[in-house]
Each structure stands twice: as structure tokens, then as C-alpha cells.
Write an enzyme that holds these catalytic residues in place. Structure first.
Site: not given
Ligand SMILES: Cc1ncc(COP(=O)(O)O)c(C=O)c1O
Length: 387
Positions: A241, A328
Site C-alpha cells: 500500500t 557502528c
């Protein structure tokens, strides 16, 4: 109020975008529904798509809305690979520069592990620029076997602008389609898809002041992708959608950001910051291309003998938000693959810091950063030598 100099991670939403987004979120209706509510949502969606297409010099029919930059990149890289290989099984090579964002690196590595893709890594120069001579040789050596070339429009860590028009022309001369990750470039420099003639270009709303979780893949009419997501076939190459409110907010953010290009005010602030750092901190080295060769909002340094993460924490304690620039992964700091690809020695690459300015940055932010930096570098160097 903290000093926010991490626009490349995500850029604050301007009031105008927030208002457009919240207004749009009030509207009920699935753009695929036939009733009036559905049609109102459809109109909002398509108006947003048209505005976004204008900001990107593309046609609305080429704009495939996605859940962000990462999905756009995955759709382009995997979808173009599958489509090329379905056309000709010999096309199993993917040419990829070494300094790409993790969305690309992890997608191509997945293709290598699960789909038998052969990856050819293209070297960068010392400023983080893709070496076109290396790309040319790789294309010539693997003639008829390359599924696609995928590359950044501008490097998201060191800010270096890439020679995208030349890159596309080179690949096309060998009959190879190109995907460009313009997530960090859009809103900073002109991203004109038709002019560059790329086959697919990824952008993301939250980097230009739009909402997180909204992005687009601009897919040329001639390009083919095998879909990642299967379902209702709402868009070319993508099911699900459609997010009318996200499209509306992205469109306002994109138009606003593109209207500011060239970012002369931001570039002047950035230049003052760079000059201030180089004048006050011994051992500071600006990484990436100088001047016009880099994104106007980007400054990236290494501070030899300091640890980038310690520097980031110390600056954060002074109320200044910046980044090391590198990923990270699950809380474990990683040495920047971009700096390593540029030939930066490991001890220097450890002390990396990326400062990125944007629409709400001002002189006071630069002053606060310059005031806090020398003590933070000294602290980070002391911590590194004590460990
Ligand atoms: C160059 C680049 N590509 C892709 C992405 C991922 O985009 P998103 O956060 O919308 O998934 C980022 C975001 O960090 C980026 O900087």
C-alpha cells in the site's frame, strides 16, 4: 539546545514539512481504493510523486516510492542483478567501488553469498573518488558478463562528489546499466537524473528534512528490475500500500531542499569550520576532496593519535552532536572502510570525525564546535595513549 552537526545521519524536519506531513496523515483512504476517500489519497500521492519527480529531473512514472534509501538500494542492486541475469546467464558480475554505504555493501555481499554474484571492487583515489580508469579496465575485462555497476553519487563519509556522468557514459558504452546511490547527494548538489542518464537512482526523505521510512528509486522507463516485494503490484517493481502522507511530506522537503541548491551559505559556514579546525588543532587533516569537489555541508577530519569514538563522546558531553562517519555495527565501532580504501593509515583512520551542516546550521553552531574541539581532541588523545 544541543548543537546538531550530524545532518548526514538525519536532517531535522522543517516546520513546513511537519505541517504538510501531519495534515496529510489526517486523511483517511487507501490510494488504491475506488471510493472518494481513496481517490483523495491517490491525488495526494500522485501530486507528491509529480513534485518529487520535478525535484529530481525525472518523470513521475519513473518514481517508485519505497520505505527509504536502504530499500531503494536493495531493489536496484538485487532487482537489476536478477533482471540482467534472467536475460543472459553470463551476466553475473557486479562492479562496485570500495567506499560504498553499507546498504550497498551488504546487498552485493548477500548476492555473492546467495545468488552466485561475482563482485569486482573498484579502487578509490586518495580523496575518495572512484577511479574511472579502474572501472574502465574492469568493464573491458568482463565484457558481456557485467549485470550492473552501482556507485555513490557522493561519498556519505568524506563527502567527495563522484564523476557520475562520466561513470554512466563509460558503463553504457559497455552496455551495462548503472544504479546511483544519491541519498547523501540529494538536496546538497543538483541530482538531475535525466541529465546524468542513470538507469536507477536512490534517494531518501529523512536526509532532506522529510520523514524517516520514506524513499524513492527513480527507475528509467528502459530499466528493468525483478521485484523484492511481492503482493498487490501497486508500483512498477514494488508491492505494498502506497504511503500518500509520506509522499506528500517527501515532496515538500525535496522541493524546499532543492530550491536552496547551491548551498552557498552552508558551504561558507563549512569553510569557516574547516579553516578553524586546521588553524587550532595540531595533526588535523581534512579528508576527502577539497572545496567544490565535496558536498557543501560536509567536513571530515582525522586527528592522529585520537580515537574517533572517544572524541564523539567528549563532544557529546559538551552538547555537540557529530559522527565518526563510519558504521557502528551492533554497538561495536568499525574502522572506516572508506578511509582504508583511500589509503589512510590505520592509526589515523581511528581518529575520524564527520561534521555535517544543514538548513538550520548557523554561526553559533560553528563557534560552539570550534570552542569545544581542542579540549575534546586533547582528551581523546590522552585516553588513547593511556589505553
Ligand atoms: C549514502 C547513503 N545511502 C543509503 C542510506 C540509507 O538510507 P535510509 O536511512 O533511508 O535507509 C544512507 C543513510 O545513512 C546513506 O547515507
Amino acid at each position: 539546545m544541543a548543537v546538531y552537526l550530524d545532518h548526514a545521519a538525519t536532517s531535522p524536519m522543517p516546520d513546513e514539512v511537519l505541517a504538510a506531513y501531519t495534515d496529510a496523515l489526517r486523511l483517511v483512504g487507501n490510494p488504491s481504493s475506488i471510493h472518494g476517500a481513496g481517490q483523495a489519497a491517490r491525488e495526494l500521492l500522485e501530486t507528491g510523486r509529480e513534485e518529487l519527480a520535478r525535484a529530481l529531473d525525472a518523470d513521475p512514472v519513473e518514481v517508485v516510492l519505497t520505505s527509504g534509501g536502504t530499500e531503494s538500494i536493495n531493489l536496484a542492486v538485487k532487482g537489476m542483478f536478477w533482471a540482467a541475469r534472467a536475460q543472459d546467464p553470463r551476466r553475473s558480475r557486479v562492479l562496485v567501488p570500495r567506499g560504498e554505504h553499507h546498504a550497498t555493501l551488504d546487498a552485493v555481499e548477500w548476492l555473492a553469498r546467495h545468488e552466485g554474484a561475482q563482485l569486482e571492487w573498484i579502487e578509490l583515489d586518495a580523496e575518495g573518488r572512484i577511479r574511472l580508469d579502474a572501472l574502465d579496465s574492469a568493464l573491458a575485462a568482463a565484457s558481456g558478463e557485467v549485470a550492473l555497476v552501482t556507485a555513490l553519487w557522493a561519498n556519505n563519509e568524506v563527502g567527495t562528489l563522484q564523476p557520475v556522468a562520466e561513470l554512466v557514459a563509460l558503463a553504457h558504452a559497455h552496455g551495462v546499466p548503472v544504479h546511483l546511490d544519491a541519498v547523501s547527494a540529494f538536496g546538497q548538489v543538483p541530482v538531475r537524473v535525466h541529465e546524468v542518464e542513470a538507469d536507477a537512482v536512490s534517494v531518501s526523505a529523512h536526509k532532506v528534512g522529510g520523514p524517516v521510512g520514506v524513499g524513492a528509486l527513480v527507475l528509467a522507463r528502459t530499466a528493468t528490475v525483478e521485484p523484492l516485494l511481492h503482493g498487490g503490484d501497486q508500483q512498477r517493481g514494488r508491492s505494498g500500500t502506497q504511503d500518500a502522507a509520506g509522499a506528500a511530506a517527501f515532496a515538500v522537503a525535496a522541493s524546499r531542499a532543492v530550491a536552496e541548491v547551491p548551498l552557498t551559505r552552508v558551504a561558507a559556514l563549512r569553510d569557516r569550520l574547516v579553516a578553524g579546525v586546521l588553524a587550532t588543532v595540531d595533526g588535523a587533516v581534512l579528508r576527502g576532496a577539497p572545496g567544490e569537489g565535496r558536498l557543501p555541508g560536509n567536513a571530515h577530519f582525522t586527528f592522529a593519535g585520537a580515537d574517533g569514538d572517544a572524541l564523539l563522546y567528549l563532544l557529546d558531553a559538551s552538547g555537540i552532536a557529530v559522527s565518526t562517519g563510519s558504521a557502528c555495527q551492533a554497538g561495536v565501532p568499525e574502522l572506516s572502510h572508506v578511509l582504508i580504501a583511500m589509503g589512510v593509515p590505520e592509526p589515523e583512520a581511528r581518529g575520524a570525525l564527520r561534521i555535517t551542516l544543514g538548513h538550520d546550521s548557523g554561526d553559533a553552531d560553528v563557534d560552539a564546535f570550534l570552542a569545544a574541539l581542542p579540549a575534546a581532541v586533547a582528551g581523546a588523545r590522552a585516553a588513547a595513549s593511556a589505553s
